[in-house]
Design a protein around this motif. Structure first.
Motif, mmCIF file in Angstrom:
data_model
loop_
_atom_site.group_PDB
_atom_site.id
_atom_site.type_symbol
_atom_site.label_atom_id
_atom_site.label_comp_id
_atom_site.label_asym_id
_atom_site.label_seq_id
_atom_site.Cartn_x
_atom_site.Cartn_y
_atom_site.Cartn_z
ATOM 1 N N UNK A 1 -141.006 -81.741 -24.694
ATOM 2 C CA UNK A 1 -142.249 -81.820 -23.721
ATOM 3 C C UNK A 1 -141.154 -81.001 -22.439
ATOM 4 N N UNK B 1 -142.165 -90.075 -17.323
ATOM 5 C CA UNK B 1 -142.551 -89.610 -18.479
ATOM 6 C C UNK B 1 -141.897 -87.930 -18.946
ATOM 7 N N UNK B 2 -141.069 -87.922 -19.150
ATOM 8 C CA UNK B 2 -140.582 -86.629 -19.816
ATOM 9 C C UNK B 2 -139.426 -87.174 -21.411
ATOM 10 N N UNK B 3 -139.630 -86.426 -22.096
ATOM 11 C CA UNK B 3 -138.737 -86.160 -23.336
ATOM 12 C C UNK B 3 -138.681 -84.487 -23.785
#
Lengths: 327, 318
Positions: free
Chosen positions: B267, B262-264
């Motif tokens: 972030x 759940x990263x981009x």
């Protein structure tokens, strides 16, 4: 009390001094000095100023918030099992966080800020709903509050699990968040919860006499001039604010809120003029030390801080109990 | 409380009985089916049935006849079956399955962590491809009810090859499996050749962000990083929660993150202290699709390709 202040200082110094990477004390001090003058960019500067310092401060704030909230709930309900979780506040926060995690699935840039805020909103909404349900019959009874809290807590937890079955792409993120931990600590988080913390502790610290009256029971407290219903609402609101602040930045960390007030009470007795500030300090010490253990004992592998609080806290609490019985 | 427990226990017992009944019925159905299909058995014998293999749980499994109804309890298993051209024989998958797109119309028998035994039984499988770990209990229950279960849980690239070979054997598709494997091995060799000239790149791979979770030595992802011309900065074995302090000190040149963490990139860049990491400074954060880097199936080659391109953007791959 003075020893608790010294203890907290010592715990925080230890927390900044030790970590997964060894930074010589002289370098650490130099890095802190440079940070005060707004400079520095070496490894020591990054580790001490950007990683460790916010984490230690956040641990202290979260620990104090949880222990403070626990003390207030226990005073309010005259129930030793009351804690920030039994009223459903944590389940509400969990559901809020999960909704945010699912909703921001495609836009993860927003997630950093949105998840804590949604957790906070979930916590406050739940608290309001619990109070509303409990006061349907007119008066706000401790028993009906606890029952409403437990019932709502189960319902919200069930909804969380239900949605999780379908949002399995986000499951890891949600489960990690629920496990609790301070790994995400940053200065942003500190600025976010510091105001909540200050507001949340000022009111109860100014009402320690009233909190003592509550220990006599609603009726006698009322006879002695306390407007019990209103006072309950104020304390509930502040305690929930403290809980929400903690849950919003660290997920669900157990034990500290429930046990720390008991530990302090066993040593200092039930007078809130001493109990409340001492609980805040003790909660901060407990979580700073627990987090230090969590991130160093198997370094660079980190273990969830909730495991440390429970494994170290449980036996310590039992020891306090046995010692109390003997004395 | 006792009342709730009692109700729950009653429900559980009822469920178990229902499952037993369902499986018993399935057993009858498949027995009668096999007797009517006796003439076909001779042609199946040509493909080498019955076959006996040892699965990833070190159990010796015998498959009596060529399976016609297969339930797959893991996305990687499903991908292997489809790559072997057995898609039309797959009669049940988990809700986690998303590749290839045809799986959307296949009956779901529960999720990856908790397949529903009744639903599996209702699909009347003559072969079940499960995984270990979370499914250990499910495998035991299904076998107790007479089902043929093969456990696939590869922890390395040779393990993936072996599993594709196993699936080929137990489904009578050994020829297709060896063609598939030859293709995969050739692709992997050409990727290795393409990165051979470049210096190795220190790499970190994020699986989860809070706590920071990563793949250490001995994991499939670690092997992919090594093959793609990188060195994993994590020297601990297995999947571990990793200290961000140690990460900053290790200073990897490339930061890989799986989508499931759940990263981009934006972030990741904003995390405290990360600005000191060379991968962040030089804008070398790459988000990978977890379904190609974590599933031990044929698409692992695509995963390797994605990692090779992340580590060595200049190389030519076809």
């Amino acid at each position: 009390m003075a020893s608790l202040v010294v203890g907290l200082m010592a715990a925080m110094v230890a927390g900044v001094a030790w970590g997964a990477v060894y930074v010589p004390p002289a370098d650490a001090l130099a890095a802190l000095g440079r940070a005060l003058h707004g400079g520095g960019g070496g490894l020591a500067d990054t580790l001490i100023v950007q990683v460790r310092l916010p984490r230690v401060l956040l641990a202290a704030l979260v620990g104090a918030s949880l222990a403070g909230a626990g003390t207030l709930y226990q005073a309010l309900f005259r129930n030793p099992l009351a804690d920030p979780y039994i009223l459903g506040v944590s389940s509400g926060a969990g559901l809020g966080a999960m909704i945010a995690l699912t909703a921001t699935a495609g836009a993860t840039a927003m997630r950093f800020g949105v998840v804590p805020l949604a957790a906070f909103a979930g916590a406050l909404l739940t608290m309001m709903l619990v109070v509303r349900l409990a006061s349907l019959g007119g008066r706000l009874e401790a028993t009906s509050l606890l029952l409403a809290g437990v019932a709502l807590s189960y319902t919200l937890a069930a909804i969380t699990s239900f949605v999780m079955v379908f949002a399995h792409q986000q499951m890891a993120a949600i489960v990690y968040w629920m496990m609790g931990g301070l790994g995400a600590a940053s200065w942003e988080y500190i600025w976010m919860i510091a105001p909540m913390f200050v507001i949340g502790i000022i009111v109860p610290l100014l009402s320690t006499r009233e909190l003592n009256l509550m220990l006599l029971g609603d009726e006698r407290a009322g006879h002695l001039g306390l407007s019990v219903e209103r006072f309950k609402l104020v304390i509930l609101a502040t305690a929930s604010l403290l809980t929400a602040a903690a849950v919003a930045v660290s997920g669900l960390i157990g034990f500290v809120g429930l046990m720390t007030p008991h530990m302090v009470r066993l040593v200092l007795g039930p007078d809130h003029r001493r109990l409340l500030p001492a609980s805040l300090l003790a909660g901060a010490i407990v979580l700073v030390l627990a987090d230090l253990v969590a991130r160093t004992i198997l370094a660079p592998v980190e273990i969830p801080v909730g495991i440390v609080t429970a494994v170290l806290g449980g036996p310590f609490f039992i020891w306090l109990l046995i010692r109390g019985r003997r004395a | 409380m006792t009342r709730t427990t009692r109700t729950a226990r009653a429900l559980l017992i009822a469920t178990i009985f229902a499952a037993l009944a369902a499986i018993a019925l399935t057993g009858c159905a498949s027995n009668s089916g096999s007797s009517s299909a006796t003439p076909a058995a001779t042609s199946a014998n040509a493909a080498g049935f019955p076959v006996t293999i040892t699965d990833d749980a070190s159990r010796s499994i015998t498959v009596k006849a060529e399976p016609k109804r297969i339930v797959s309890l893991a996305p990687a298993n499903t991908e292997i079956l489809f790559a072997l051209g057995l898609g039309s024989e797959v009669v049940g998958v988990t809700s986690y399955d998303d590749y290839p797109s045809q799986v959307a119309s296949i009956t779901k028998v529960g999720d990856f962590a908790g397949p529903n035994i009744e639903a599996v039984a209702a699909a009347k499988p003559d072969l079940i491809l499960a995984t270990s770990g979370v499914q250990a209990d499910v495998v035991k229950k299904l076998e107790a009810l007479g089902a043929t279960v093969v456990v696939l849980d590869p922890q390395s690239l040779p393990g993936v090859y072996a599993d594709i070979e196993r699936v080929g054997k137990v489904t009578g598709s050994s020829d297709k499996a060896s063609t598939l494997l030859d293709g995969m091995k050739a692709d992997i060799q050409s990727i290795e050749a393409a990165v051979a000239a470049s210096p190795t790149v220190s790499t970190f791979i994020e699986i989860g962000q809070n706590p920071l979770f990563t793949a250490g030595q001995g994991t499939l992802m670690d092997e992919l990083i090594t093959l793609a011309g990188g060195t994993n900065v994590v020297t601990q074995p297995g999947y571990v929660s990793f200290s961000s302090e140690q990460l900053i000190k290790a200073n990897p040149s490339v930061y890989l993150a799986t989508k499931g963490s759940s990263s981009d990139p934006s972030s990741i860049e904003r995390r405290p202290g990360y600005s000191a990491i060379s991968a962040i400074k030089n804008n070398r954060v790459v988000i990978l699709d977890d379904s190609i880097v974590s599933r031990g199936g044929p698409r692992i080659v695509e995963g390797l390709k994605a990692i090779a391109l992340a580590l060595h953007p200049g190389i030519q791959l076809h």
